[in-house]
Design a protein around this motif. Sequence first.
Motif, PDB file in Angstrom:
ATOM      1  N   LEU A  99      11.120   5.122  42.411  1.00 51.20           N
ATOM      2  CA  LEU A  99       9.570   5.080  42.290  1.00 51.20           C
ATOM      3  C   LEU A  99       8.945   6.914  41.747  1.00 51.20           C
ATOM      4  CD1 LEU A  99       8.593   1.426  42.818  1.00 51.20           C
ATOM      5  CD2 LEU A  99       9.177   2.815  40.590  1.00 51.20           C
ATOM      6  N   THR A 100       8.738   6.927  40.871  1.00 47.96           N
ATOM      7  CA  THR A 100       7.971   7.749  40.846  1.00 47.96           C
ATOM      8  C   THR A 100       6.507   7.640  40.857  1.00 47.96           C
ATOM      9  OG1 THR A 100       7.145   8.332  38.285  1.00 47.96           O
ATOM     10  CG2 THR A 100       9.188   8.858  39.018  1.00 47.96           C
ATOM     11  N   ASP A 101       5.497   8.613  41.015  1.00 46.88           N
ATOM     12  CA  ASP A 101       4.209   8.115  41.081  1.00 46.88           C
ATOM     13  C   ASP A 101       2.760   7.680  40.322  1.00 46.88           C
ATOM     14  OD1 ASP A 101       4.022   9.370  43.637  1.00 46.88           O
ATOM     15  OD2 ASP A 101       2.982  11.276  43.237  1.00 46.88           O
ATOM     16  N   ASP A 102       3.558   7.659  39.230  1.00 48.21           N
ATOM     17  CA  ASP A 102       3.083   7.031  38.105  1.00 48.21           C
ATOM     18  C   ASP A 102       4.331   5.799  37.894  1.00 48.21           C
ATOM     19  OD1 ASP A 102       1.258   9.118  37.399  1.00 48.21           O
ATOM     20  OD2 ASP A 102       3.233   9.992  35.325  1.00 48.21           O
ATOM     21  N   GLU A 103       5.165   5.367  38.225  1.00 52.00           N
ATOM     22  CA  GLU A 103       5.186   4.349  38.203  1.00 52.00           C
ATOM     23  C   GLU A 103       5.583   3.137  39.596  1.00 52.00           C
ATOM     24  OE1 GLU A 103      10.071   5.183  36.138  1.00 52.00           O
ATOM     25  OE2 GLU A 103       9.923   5.785  38.262  1.00 52.00           O
ATOM     26  N   LEU A 104       5.201   3.657  40.669  1.00 53.28           N
ATOM     27  CA  LEU A 104       4.539   3.263  41.646  1.00 53.28           C
ATOM     28  C   LEU A 104       3.043   2.539  41.301  1.00 53.28           C
ATOM     29  CD1 LEU A 104       4.949   2.668  44.178  1.00 53.28           C
ATOM     30  CD2 LEU A 104       4.377   4.693  45.134  1.00 53.28           C
ATOM     31  N   LYS A 105       2.432   3.206  40.981  1.00 48.82           N
ATOM     32  CA  LYS A 105       1.001   2.855  40.105  1.00 48.82           C
ATOM     33  C   LYS A 105       0.830   1.896  39.441  1.00 48.82           C
ATOM     34  CE  LYS A 105      -3.259   4.450  38.034  1.00 48.82           C
ATOM     35  NZ  LYS A 105      -4.131   6.342  38.054  1.00 48.82           N
ATOM     36  N   ALA A 106       2.449   2.142  38.495  1.00 49.13           N
ATOM     37  CA  ALA A 106       2.246   0.847  37.513  1.00 49.13           C
ATOM     38  C   ALA A 106       2.699  -0.325  38.544  1.00 49.13           C
ATOM     39  CB  ALA A 106       3.057   1.267  36.293  1.00 49.13           C
ATOM     40  N   VAL A 107       3.938  -0.361  39.146  1.00 45.60           N
ATOM     41  CA  VAL A 107       3.894  -1.540  39.568  1.00 45.60           C
ATOM     42  C   VAL A 107       2.884  -2.268  40.591  1.00 45.60           C
ATOM     43  CG1 VAL A 107       6.313  -1.154  39.702  1.00 45.60           C
ATOM     44  CG2 VAL A 107       4.987   0.153  41.576  1.00 45.60           C
ATOM     45  N   LYS A 108       1.748  -1.581  41.028  1.00 42.55           N
ATOM     46  CA  LYS A 108       0.595  -2.078  42.370  1.00 42.55           C
ATOM     47  C   LYS A 108      -0.158  -2.749  41.139  1.00 42.55           C
ATOM     48  CE  LYS A 108       0.474   2.010  45.609  1.00 42.55           C
ATOM     49  NZ  LYS A 108      -0.267   2.934  46.129  1.00 42.55           N
ATOM     50  N   ARG A 109       0.007  -3.502  40.076  1.00 38.61           N
ATOM     51  CA  ARG A 109      -0.929  -4.010  39.387  1.00 38.61           C
ATOM     52  C   ARG A 109      -0.389  -5.210  38.897  1.00 38.61           C
ATOM     53  NH1 ARG A 109       0.325  -4.137  34.651  1.00 38.61           N
ATOM     54  NH2 ARG A 109       2.150  -2.315  34.254  1.00 38.61           N
ATOM     55  N   PHE A 110       1.109  -5.297  39.181  1.00 38.99           N
ATOM     56  CA  PHE A 110       1.633  -6.747  39.585  1.00 38.99           C
ATOM     57  C   PHE A 110       0.822  -7.694  41.379  1.00 38.99           C
ATOM     58  CE2 PHE A 110       4.562  -4.604  37.261  1.00 38.99           C
ATOM     59  CZ  PHE A 110       5.192  -5.678  36.826  1.00 38.99           C
ATOM     60  N   ARG A 111       0.388  -8.440  40.834  1.00 41.62           N
ATOM     61  CA  ARG A 111      -0.280  -9.765  41.883  1.00 41.62           C
ATOM     62  C   ARG A 111       1.290 -10.097  42.865  1.00 41.62           C
ATOM     63  NH1 ARG A 111      -0.528 -14.887  42.733  1.00 41.62           N
ATOM     64  NH2 ARG A 111       0.645 -14.949  41.129  1.00 41.62           N
ATOM     65  N   LEU A 112       2.329 -10.203  42.980  1.00 50.58           N
ATOM     66  CA  LEU A 112       3.071 -10.248  44.028  1.00 50.58           C
ATOM     67  C   LEU A 112       3.616  -9.214  44.931  1.00 50.58           C
ATOM     68  CD1 LEU A 112       4.910 -12.993  41.078  1.00 50.58           C
ATOM     69  CD2 LEU A 112       3.212 -13.984  43.050  1.00 50.58           C
TER      70      LEU A 112
END
Length: 424
Positions: free
Chosen positions: A278-291
């Motif tokens: 995961l890139t930094d942008d992708e990691l930031k995007a997946v952090k949106r998931f509550r689960l």
Amino acid sequence: MQEVQETLEQAESWLAERPDVDTLTKLALLLAGAWVANFIVKKILLRGLLRILSYTPAGKDRQAIERNIVARIANVVPALVIAFGITSVPNLSDEVTIIVTNVCYAFIVITIARAISGTLTIVNTLYERQPEAQTRPIKGYIQVAKIVIYAVATILMIAVLIDKSPVILLSGLGAMAAVLMLVFQDTLLSLVASVQITSNDIIRVGDWVEMPNLNADGDVIDIALHQVKVQNWDKTITFIPTRRFISDPFKNWRGMQESGGRRIKRSLLVDQQSIHFLTDDELKAVKRFRLLKSYLQSKQQEIDDWNQQLKDEGKEPVNTRRITNIGTFRAYILQYLENHPKVHQEMTLMARQLNPTSDGLPIEVYCFTNTIAWAEYEGIQSDIFDHLLSILPEFGLRVFQHPSGIDMREMTRNLHESGTKSSS
């Protein structure tokens, strides 16, 4: 009185001169007496008995009424009247008297056998209403008892008709034992199979069984001596010999039905070329998931602790541990299942990675629904994979799919356009 006496004397003398008329008259009286006896027993005594029985639980049972056991036994009375009365008919030869008597006795034997058989049928019907009948059916034993009853009745009937002792016939059966074993081979094998099925609790009425070699897949609706009825899911009926459940392999789904959960075991084939860190942008995007909040926090802490031990070597990204999109997706699947209201949380639950194949990397979902109903199970399974397939691109992943005609046309068009631009 004198005139009446003279009339009777004249009638007797007239009948004496005509023996055939006397014989026919006595036969008619005998048949009329048998009919009267039958009428009295069935229309008066039997009706009164049934009325009395109607006030008891047994008399209210429709099965007992339909079998009409008492009415069958009542048929014995006119047969007895004829058997004992035929000897009083004059001018009949001894052979005719013996034949009629023997036929009446044979009729009595078969009538009693049918009444006992009907009684056994009622016993089985009443027993099937009990809870333990599902695990301990007695229908096979009832059928064996009926076979024995009719076999004994046949021997007695033959003995009566030929006017011989049944002991003589039974003594001759020893020499026919081998023949009888050959004739009743299926019955004996089925009896042994029924005993094993009952004692070992192999199948019950209501079990879902699957026997692919006989194209049987459905519920057991009847267990008899020779056959087991299986109603398939397409509502057809498969008749399976009872002994095949001892000799052939089959699957019984009773354990699943009793557990309260049904297994989901299905894989998603992920395109292996879409797997990456995961890139930094992708990691930031997946952090949106509550689960994924707790997973990402614990995983990031684990990776940071690992990378700190590398010191100077950790400056090169190739030496460090990083979060992958496929691992994050597996963690999401697990959290999604653990929070799904229709997934059984007390049974095995996991999302695992199987061996890579030429068709992609299988990510297997292994869990159990909290229902065993087929339609509900399929709906839950479909909903889970609908969601996973739809959310897969959020992790930068693709489902593997063999190229179709549309893909080939798109590739050809792209090559043509690139060739046109190069030439221009």
